[in-house]
Design an enzyme around this catalytic site. Structure first.
Site, short mmCIF file in Angstrom:
data_model
loop_
_atom_site.label_atom_id
_atom_site.label_comp_id
_atom_site.label_asym_id
_atom_site.label_seq_id
_atom_site.Cartn_x
_atom_site.Cartn_y
_atom_site.Cartn_z
N ARG A 112 46.64 33.75 35.79
CA ARG A 112 47.60 34.09 36.85
C ARG A 112 47.00 35.05 37.88
NH1 ARG A 112 53.22 34.49 33.34
NH2 ARG A 112 53.91 32.36 33.82
N LYS A 273 62.18 20.51 20.79
CA LYS A 273 63.56 19.99 20.71
C LYS A 273 63.95 19.19 21.93
CE LYS A 273 65.19 23.95 18.10
NZ LYS A 273 65.97 25.19 18.21
N GLY A 429 53.94 25.76 30.27
CA GLY A 429 54.25 25.91 28.85
C GLY A 429 53.09 25.60 27.93
N GLY A 452 58.89 28.32 32.51
CA GLY A 452 60.32 28.18 32.82
C GLY A 452 60.54 27.66 34.23
N1 ADP Z 1 56.85 17.44 15.27
C1 ADP Z 1 57.10 18.72 15.52
N2 ADP Z 1 57.83 19.46 14.68
C2 ADP Z 1 58.07 20.75 14.92
N3 ADP Z 1 57.63 21.41 16.01
C3 ADP Z 1 56.90 20.72 16.89
C4 ADP Z 1 56.60 19.34 16.69
N4 ADP Z 1 55.87 18.94 17.73
C5 ADP Z 1 55.69 19.99 18.53
N5 ADP Z 1 56.30 21.07 18.04
C6 ADP Z 1 56.29 22.44 18.59
O1 ADP Z 1 56.85 22.50 19.86
C7 ADP Z 1 56.44 23.70 20.44
C8 ADP Z 1 56.47 23.58 21.93
O2 ADP Z 1 57.75 23.20 22.31
P1 ADP Z 1 58.35 23.54 23.71
O3 ADP Z 1 58.49 25.03 23.84
O4 ADP Z 1 59.56 22.74 23.86
O5 ADP Z 1 57.20 23.01 24.67
P2 ADP Z 1 56.64 23.65 26.01
O6 ADP Z 1 56.25 25.07 25.70
O7 ADP Z 1 55.44 22.85 26.36
O8 ADP Z 1 57.72 23.53 27.00
C9 ADP Z 1 55.05 23.99 19.90
O9 ADP Z 1 55.05 25.29 19.35
C10 ADP Z 1 54.87 22.93 18.82
O10 ADP Z 1 54.34 23.43 17.62
O1 X15 Z 2 55.85 34.33 32.08
C1 X15 Z 2 56.78 33.93 32.79
O2 X15 Z 2 57.54 32.84 32.50
P1 X15 Z 2 57.08 31.62 31.50
O3 X15 Z 2 56.77 32.24 30.15
O4 X15 Z 2 58.29 30.73 31.46
O5 X15 Z 2 55.88 30.94 32.11
C2 X15 Z 2 57.12 34.59 34.09
O6 X15 Z 2 56.29 35.71 34.34
C3 X15 Z 2 58.59 34.97 34.13
O7 X15 Z 2 58.85 35.93 33.16
P2 X15 Z 2 60.34 36.12 32.60
O8 X15 Z 2 60.69 34.89 31.81
O9 X15 Z 2 60.29 37.38 31.78
O10 X15 Z 2 61.26 36.26 33.80
#
Ligand code: ADP
Ligand code: X15
Length: 477
Positions: A112, A273, A429, A452
């Site tokens: 970042r 999920k 993410g 997010g």
């Molecule tokens: N089959 C699965 N069962 C349980 N958890 C899973 C499975 N596949 C992926 N995950 C978990 O999903 C998490 C990420 O989910 P999410 O936060 O929704 O994705 P992102 O961060 O990319 O938006 C990871 O920590 C991963 O371990």
């Molecule tokens: O790390 C951030 O968001 P992200 O973890 O969704 O990428 C941003 O700096 C926003 O932080 P916040 O979710 O505490 O407002």
């Protein structure tokens, strides 16, 4: 490997016909767009079909570069400001420097910070005085471990100048430092979230931040989904308020390239999920030609189709939703692919026993933690037909090496296709972490710096930090 013959009949990809149909659908809007384009005014004859084809091809190839006139969120950018508008001006730059720090306050990932550099460099090269602001973490009041001080050496190194750090973000001491700033310098303010007024978006606090500067640049894409004082409130008191280069690039890809993709356009959605990705899936179903699903969410889809899923992650209250998403994909002619085989484990642990089974043959007591090799092959074949790919969410529990193969295979495939000119967008993410783990981050067209924020943008939501910025002067292409 077990046969997948008994696997459920998930929507198959009509490869050749999808490509042909989507190519046809690409041509239609392009032609309409060109019809509105004043080609004659540019010295072209509208009758010159070869030239029109050439221009159309050019326009298509530009669909992921700055998409003025194409993206819906066209905001004024820092690049639109003239040198005269910047020279000697105090510029409040809101960046997202929310980087991870270890227990010794060392930066463990400077992505970042690096992403914020082009905007800051542009400003200092044009003789502006940069007042740089960010949050770090989610402090409740002044919390030393959330100070921005550890960022100063890296920022200074990357900018090639010594960055000065203030101990506060408003008040007389800060004002004094600002008044002494030479042209082309950078003052880093202390964490704006040390004031509760920041997240409450209190106008008086926003006014105090604004009073430090002459104009505002928002480059904090990762925080653009927050209506906070330094991301939204401040724009009411500072004009012009414009987008930085990073924010612009994020919008160009996550908004522009997704709304006007080079087709065929595939979306890959994974993660834990389905409930956290409903908005994204529904929104992408409106735009993509192919939708590949992976991760923990697939078991809710399997169960909705009457399959046994053992002890895999299932959201019982989302079974109807899964069924309706499958129906929606079918109605829209989107090729929705669910994995045909999965890697299952006897416990949720890195050292679990594992085996590969067809999606229809998950035994009791076992849970699916990754997509299997047949699915990877099917997904790869589908991706081979595409021109634009967006990916959000891992295919499995990639944090455990034994269950990382599906996610890594997708990362490698996207890297390969990126090298062949396919637009590849990683939507923030955990997918970003996966791409970095595989070491292919550098070859992707775009890797979002916001988790997010990118999710909200992909859901079709307007981001308050973007909405608040000045509109770009309309340009006719
Ligand atoms: N089959 C699965 N069962 C349980 N958890 C899973 C499975 N596949 C992926 N995950 C978990 O999903 C998490 C990420 O989910 P999410 O936060 O929704 O994705 P992102 O961060 O990319 O938006 C990871 O920590 C991963 O371990
Ligand atoms: O790390 C951030 O968001 P992200 O973890 O969704 O990428 C941003 O700096 C926003 O932080 P916040 O979710 O505490 O407002």
């Amino acid at each position: 490997m077990a046969s997948t013959a008994a696997s459920p009949a998930f929507c198959a990809i009509p490869k050749a016909s999808t490509a042909a149909a989507t190519r046809a659908s690409l041509n239609a809007p392009t032609t309409r767009f060109l019809a509105k384009t004043p080609l004659r005014g540019l010295g072209f004859s509208a009758a010159d079909s070869l030239l029109v084809h050439h221009v159309a091809t050019k326009l298509r190839s530009f669909s992921a570069s700055p998409v003025r006139g194409v993206a819906t969120m066209v905001k004024k950018s820092v690049g639109d400001l003239s040198a005269a508008e910047l020279k000697g001006k105090k510029v409040f730059v809101r960046a997202d420097l929310n980087v991870p720090l270890d227990d010794n306050q060392n930066i463990t990932d400077d992505t970042r910070i690096r992403a914020a550099i082009p905007t800051i460099k542009h400003l200092i090269n044009n003789g502006a005085k940069v007042i740089l602001s960010s949050h770090l973490g989610r402090p409740k009041g002044v919390t030393p471990k959330f100070s921005l001080a550890p960022l100063v050496p890296r920022l200074s190194e990357l900018l090639g100048i010594q960055v000065v750090k203030a101990d506060d973000c408003i008040g007389p001491e800060v004002e004094k430092l600002v008044s002494g700033l030479p042209d082309g310098s950078v003052l880093l303010l202390e964490n704006v979230r040390f004031y509760k007024e920041e997240e409450k978006n209190e106008p008086e606090f926003a006014k105090k931040l604004a009073s430090l500067a002459d104009l505002y640049v928002n480059d904090a894409f990762g925080t653009a989904h927050r209506a906070h004082a330094s991301t939204e409130g401040v724009t009411k008191f500072l004009k012009p308020s414009v987008a930085g280069f990073l924010l612009q690039k994020e919008l160009d890809y996550l908004d522009g390239a997704v709304k006007n993709p080079k087709r065929p356009f595939a979306a890959i959605v994974g993660g834990s999920k389905v409930s956290s990705k409903i908005g994204v899936i529904e929104s992408l179903l409106e735009k993509c030609d192919i939708l590949l699903l992976g991760g923990g969410m697939i078991f809710t889809f399997y169960k909705a189709q009457g399959l046994s899923v053992g002890s895999s992650l299932v959201e019982e209250d989302k079974l109807d939703l899964a069924t309706s998403l499958l129906a929606k994909a079918k109605a829209k002619g989107v090729s929705l692919l669910l994995p045909t085989d999965v890697v299952i484990a006897d416990k949720f642990a890195p050292d679990a026993n594992s085996k590969i089974v067809p999606a229809s043959a998950i035994p009791d007591g076992w849970m699916g933690l990754d997509i299997g090799p047949d699915s990877v092959k099917t997904f790869n074949d589908a991706l081979d037909t595409t021109q634009t790919i967006i990916w959000n969410g891992p295919m499995g529990v990639f944090e455990f090496d034994k269950f990382a193969s599906g996610t890594e295979a997708v990362a490698k495939k996207l890297a390969e296709l990126s090298g062949k000119g396919v637009t590849t967008i990683i939507g923030g993410g955990d997918s970003v972490a996966a791409v970095e783990k595989v070491g292919v981050a550098g070859v992707m067209s775009h890797i979002s710096t916001g988790g997010g924020a990118s999710l909200e943008l992909l859901e079709g939501k307007a981001l308050p930090g973007v909405l608040a910025l000045d509109e770009a002067t309309p340009v006719t292409v």
